[in-house]
Design a protein around this motif. Sequence first.
Motif, short mmCIF file in Angstrom:
data_model
loop_
_atom_site.label_atom_id
_atom_site.label_comp_id
_atom_site.label_asym_id
_atom_site.label_seq_id
_atom_site.Cartn_x
_atom_site.Cartn_y
_atom_site.Cartn_z
N GLN A 71 2.12 1.83 -3.63
CA GLN A 71 0.81 2.47 -4.58
C GLN A 71 0.85 3.81 -4.10
OE1 GLN A 71 -1.92 -0.61 -5.28
NE2 GLN A 71 -1.20 -1.66 -3.76
N THR A 72 0.84 4.28 -2.70
CA THR A 72 0.44 5.58 -2.22
C THR A 72 1.44 6.65 -3.00
OG1 THR A 72 -0.78 4.88 -0.39
CG2 THR A 72 0.09 7.18 -0.16
N HIS A 99 0.67 -1.13 0.09
CA HIS A 99 0.11 0.01 0.03
C HIS A 99 0.80 1.05 0.11
CE1 HIS A 99 -3.91 -1.88 1.55
NE2 HIS A 99 -3.34 -2.46 0.51
N HIS A 108 -7.81 3.62 -3.89
CA HIS A 108 -8.72 2.69 -4.74
C HIS A 108 -10.19 2.79 -4.60
CE1 HIS A 108 -4.98 1.03 -6.28
NE2 HIS A 108 -5.33 -0.10 -6.18
N PRO A 168 -6.30 -0.48 -0.91
CA PRO A 168 -5.86 0.86 -0.58
C PRO A 168 -6.92 2.05 -0.45
CG PRO A 168 -4.14 -0.06 -2.27
CD PRO A 168 -5.26 -1.08 -2.10
N PRO A 227 -9.54 0.05 4.44
CA PRO A 227 -8.62 -0.34 5.45
C PRO A 227 -9.21 0.11 6.76
CG PRO A 227 -7.70 0.95 3.66
CD PRO A 227 -9.03 1.10 3.28
#
Length: 721
Positions: A338-339, A335, A428, A425, A414
């Motif tokens: 990706q963030t 995560h 998303h 995430p 989350p």
Amino acid sequence: MAEGTELRIHGVAGSAPQSVLFADPVPVTADASGVGVYAPFPDTVPGVHRQAYVWGNLTSGGRWRAFWLLLLPFALSNIAFFMTPRCAPPAKAPRCTPPAKERGHALRRTAELGHRWFALALTCTMITATAAASMDVVAWQSVRTTEVSAFPPVRWLTTVASGDPALRLAIASLLPLVVLAALWRVAHLTWVRLDRYCPAGTDWQRTPPDPELPLLAHPGMWNGGDPVGRMRSLHVAIGFAVIALLMAAPFTARPLFAALWVAELSVLVLTVALAALPQVARRYGTGGEPGWVGRLEPACRLVRDVAVAGYALAFAALVVERPYAPPEGALPGSHALQTWLFLAQVILLVAIAVLTYALSRISAAAGDAGLRYGRAMGGMAAPVTLLLAWMLTKGFAIGLAFTAAEIVGRPSYPEGAGGDAIVLPAAHWWAAPAGLATLLVAAVVAGWLLRVRSAATRAPQQGERVSESVRGAWATAELTDRCGTVLTALALVPVLAIGTVGVTTLTAAKPWEGWVIALSVAVLIGLTAGLLLLGWQAYSNTALRRTVGVLWDISTFWPRATHPLAPPCYAERVIPELVTHVRRLLDGGSDRIVISGHSQGSVIAAALVLQVDPEVMTRTRLLTHGSPLCRLYARYFPAYFGAGAIEAVRQALRDPARPAEAAWRNLYRRTDPIGGAILAGDNDVDLCLRDPERDGEPIRGHGDYYADAAYTRVLTGWITP
């Protein structure tokens, strides 16, 4: 009667020699794929040797090429580089004084850096999305699901080596590995075939380097072998580094995996640093690359090899050592990666937009005042195109993540996730509705275009005496001029998505309801499947192939300057081959050559004119028809096809012995949705044709220019004294 050669270059949709020559052709020079020069036998017009250069099989062929549409984000990011405005010489752009020109060069170099980094980020996003779906969702989190599917493949995915997270990660890493290896292999094969192409036994690039040359005349424009190879190594390196980082992240408590994690992170940083060097992607003429630049190639390959070795070592360590870590929550590092990748892309998009706006102001559109069409979107086409590329890539990532989570378990936000939920995430969840928004915007835009066309068809202008069908054809053709509005509307979707993610992250708002997510994910999956179906059907539907072919051939005309994994550039082979052929014709005794380019062939012809030696171009004439040179290319690529390039083509063809003779004629019809006029006002280049020629005849639109009487008049007027 003078002896001359008519060299026809066809447009999109993979035209056969018979459709260009209107006779049974005899191959003169062609390879096994049918690409090359053809000529009819005998000559159909006395004194005119007709030939056709057939290049369609470089962009069309088997249905497997429909899968190239999955690389559309890479292609869009690549052509956005060529859309960026540049500062023209002061004579062509009054605002470009020497100090302003220096600022323009600095801004352009910074923008080019942003484009290279953004292309790297797109590759990273694609590989990260695949790795997150297989390694995070399936291998790491699905073992916690309490309800195991009865479907055998899904049951195997969720239960195989359920007590051995290391082995599960190693197996799951094979999916992103296969994706990356396939991209690497296809990019290498097309690089050998096209980017590194050079006609045997020739040195086709004789034009000396000159900073004042139009960009299309630069000797390195179609010499992409070395820079594309270097960039490909960097993109492959960052892909392997991302996969290896995710493999080592859960087990960094062990010294071996901690060292692997640090090594791959170093590779990632070094890859980004190498991509920042302009010389890595800069193109030089044949034999013109400085010696020290050649040392960058082994450096890029070394970084790539280290990344590959790191992945292999991580795979072996997971399989042999079998380290254990409890699979709680999301895969460590997934995560966060990706963030940070999301934030980096947003920053790059904003920076590129600001730089492009400054360049568009400095370059001063006054230099394009003599053209029929002005710049699209005020010169901001580059960031808009990057937004669309980013939207497609993130849409694929989000759709894949939710689909994988639904298959093996229950996707969850989350916050408040249960122990057996698949955590995705937060970004998303907030960006997923962008797929639904895209569908709604597309529907609104389609309705608006239909309304505009209908209104133009029903309301004849004063003095017009044509049928409603002709007015309808005019209205349909004029919709092409609204492409900028359509693209801008679609680009608003990712802008809204970015804003939504930012606002909701700061305010900790509640995520979208389940039905919104479900419908949005269905739309994202449908868009991906629709791209594949569109490409598949295009090979059996002529009308669809022509429409898709226009867009596809525009994107693959441009060299792979920033994204080496994009679909290959056919012009890397076509231009050198045509330059060599034209020289041979002129050296072989032809008194005059008429280069006849239809549609996309006219763009190839213009690039060809600027690459051939100036001393022989005075014996050459250019006949374009159905040409998008100004209507599409000058509008969206002003740095390459702006007023300076158009004037350079005219001057290159001008014969000092016959200064009054027009050396370039452009035929177009008002019913043509692709072709259009080149210059504004009355001029000696453009010639508008009546369509239909006589009442009651069918409307020709974009086709059959060869059969028009005006075509024959222009051709014979040049060759027959």
